[in-house]
Design a protein around this motif. Sequence first.
Motif, PDB file in Angstrom:
ATOM      1  N   THR A  82      11.031   5.354   1.200  1.00  0.00           N
ATOM      2  CA  THR A  82       9.352   5.934  -0.241  1.00  0.00           C
ATOM      3  C   THR A  82       8.880   6.923   0.726  1.00  0.00           C
ATOM      4  OG1 THR A  82       8.262   4.102   0.540  1.00  0.00           O
ATOM      5  CG2 THR A  82       9.783   3.759  -1.033  1.00  0.00           C
ATOM      6  N   PHE A 119      14.233   0.774   6.216  1.00  0.00           N
ATOM      7  CA  PHE A 119      12.486   1.293   5.832  1.00  0.00           C
ATOM      8  C   PHE A 119      11.707   0.434   5.787  1.00  0.00           C
ATOM      9  CE2 PHE A 119      16.368   3.444   4.640  1.00  0.00           C
ATOM     10  CZ  PHE A 119      16.240   4.827   4.884  1.00  0.00           C
ATOM     11  N   LEU A 143      10.563   8.596  -5.910  1.00  0.00           N
ATOM     12  CA  LEU A 143      11.260   7.921  -4.409  1.00  0.00           C
ATOM     13  C   LEU A 143      10.427   6.874  -4.813  1.00  0.00           C
ATOM     14  CD1 LEU A 143      11.734  10.190  -1.431  1.00  0.00           C
ATOM     15  CD2 LEU A 143      12.599   9.102  -3.335  1.00  0.00           C
ATOM     16  N   ASP A 197      13.547  -1.695   0.557  1.00  0.00           N
ATOM     17  CA  ASP A 197      14.957  -1.544   0.715  1.00  0.00           C
ATOM     18  C   ASP A 197      15.239  -0.021   0.597  1.00  0.00           C
ATOM     19  OD1 ASP A 197      14.372  -1.853  -1.713  1.00  0.00           O
ATOM     20  OD2 ASP A 197      15.824  -2.778  -3.048  1.00  0.00           O
ATOM     21  N   ARG A 198      14.669   0.768   0.464  1.00  0.00           N
ATOM     22  CA  ARG A 198      14.975   2.401   0.910  1.00  0.00           C
ATOM     23  C   ARG A 198      13.838   3.188   1.139  1.00  0.00           C
ATOM     24  NH1 ARG A 198      15.046   0.898  -4.926  1.00  0.00           N
ATOM     25  NH2 ARG A 198      14.514   2.101  -6.518  1.00  0.00           N
TER      26      ARG A 198
END
Length: 326
Positions: A192, A186, A86, A189-190
């Motif tokens: 991890t 988060f 990720l 933006d996504r």
Amino acid sequence: MEQSLEREEFTLVARKPNFGLPTACPICLPIYIYLKFARFPFHLDFNSSYPDSDQIPYIESGTYVTYNNENGGVIQRLKEDGIVDLDADFQSLPEWISMDAMVSSWLADAIMYELWLGSDGSSARKIYYSDLPWLIGKVLFMKQVRDVKQRLGITKENVERREEQIYRRAKTVFGALSTWIGDQKFIFDRPTSLDAVLVGHLLLILDALPDSSAIRSTLLEYSNLIKYAEKLKEEYLDTASSSSSDAQFNSQFSSSTRRRNPTNSGSKPKRKPKREKTEEEKAFSRRAKYFLVTQLVAVLLFLSVMGGYDFSEAEVGDDDDAFTYD
């Protein structure tokens, strides 16, 4: 590697659930969350037989196994092997690197200190030793306390300074991350691995540490961090199944205890006439009793030696500054 494992089922072997969490182990929980963030299918299994093993947690699938104590840990190995990654778009960013260092060192050290040294130790006992006989659990707990002091560089001379430094750094981490995250879902933006580790640490502080915990009290000052952790917990963690797993785990342990203890049954079993033991059985019984007695004496001797040893005097190095990050 990725293609050969594509059809295999993966199992995360962790320490047991507790405190309403799918696993209460500070190292296991971030890995569980990381796999959940990735929507990666896996089974969750528990191992309580080796509470002091540094191989747990580990992931296995067929002949593939990655242990916690090798190759930078489970998450790093999963990324290197191309199974779950990720972080590819973020791990070279200066912000990611600095925040990852703070969470993985300063915050992890604070949780370690609070579990083993800064509190009464009840949370650590529940996580690691609650399934063991009291005496064995006590010995292992004392050994771990000594190891944690050595790992954190705590001696009799610097204990107050190190404690203040650990708490101050934890507050610095909370402040920096609170400012950076704001109202974001988060850290970037996504999700991890940094989110997974941070959420795991925050949930352990909130749910596993006692109300008297200094780290927990500090965290409560940052409402957006609590909201961040609780929201991701609600969305990604199987809170219902973790509670049922916890109950099932405890139920299985309790039922096995009841089976070993007939006094818990509603009616007394009928007595069978005693059979005269053979000489071989008597000799075996004597040897078994002798073995148990010698084991008990060995543990008691160990306890007496450890009880007279001041763990705070453990020497870690010649220079206390070797343990500072400033």
